[in-house]
Design an enzyme around this catalytic site. Structure first.
Site, short mmCIF file in Angstrom:
data_model
loop_
_atom_site.label_atom_id
_atom_site.label_comp_id
_atom_site.label_asym_id
_atom_site.label_seq_id
_atom_site.Cartn_x
_atom_site.Cartn_y
_atom_site.Cartn_z
N CYS A 30 -1.83 -1.19 -5.56
CA CYS A 30 -2.65 -0.21 -6.27
C CYS A 30 -3.67 0.43 -5.32
O CYS A 30 -4.61 -0.23 -4.89
CB CYS A 30 -3.34 -0.92 -7.44
SG CYS A 30 -4.64 0.01 -8.24
N CYS A 33 -7.28 0.36 -6.46
CA CYS A 33 -7.77 -1.02 -6.39
C CYS A 33 -8.23 -1.35 -4.97
O CYS A 33 -9.29 -1.94 -4.76
CB CYS A 33 -6.68 -2.01 -6.80
SG CYS A 33 -6.09 -1.81 -8.48
#
Length: 105
Positions: A30, A33
């Site tokens: 991600c 993230c």
């Protein structure tokens, strides 16, 4: 360094903690993230002793995200005295997260 949370340590590290606990639910794949990692590291240092700030990898620990209806990452869960007190979805600024932490300490 930010604390690493797991499904196995969640009860002890989060639900039984007497400090505000902020969990960044993330995954290696991600992009947003990974972008939040330095922010989480900084917040964990800044709030050491006042709050616990850490990360939980959703790929390795599916139970916590499932139990808290997490549908997207990054998601930030804020726990105080074993109760979920706030939930924020999506990448955020450091200032935004600081304000959330300060509101719950």
């Amino acid at each position: 360094m930010a604390q690493e949370f797991t499904d196995a340590s969640f009860k002890t590290d989060v639900l039984e903690s007497d400090k505000l606990t902020v969990i960044d639910l993330w995954a290696e794949w991600c992009g947003p993230c990974r972008m939040m990692t330095p922010v989480i590291e900084e917040l964990s240092k800044e709030y050491a002793g006042k709050a616990v700030v850490g990360k939980l990898n959703v790929d390795d620990n599916p139970e916590v995200p499932s139990n808290h209806n997490v549908r997207g990452i990054p998601t930030f869960l804020f726990f105080k005295n074993g109760e979920l007190v706030d939930k924020v979805v999506g990448a955020q600024t450091k200032k935004f997260l600081q304000d959330k932490i300060e509101a719950h300490i």
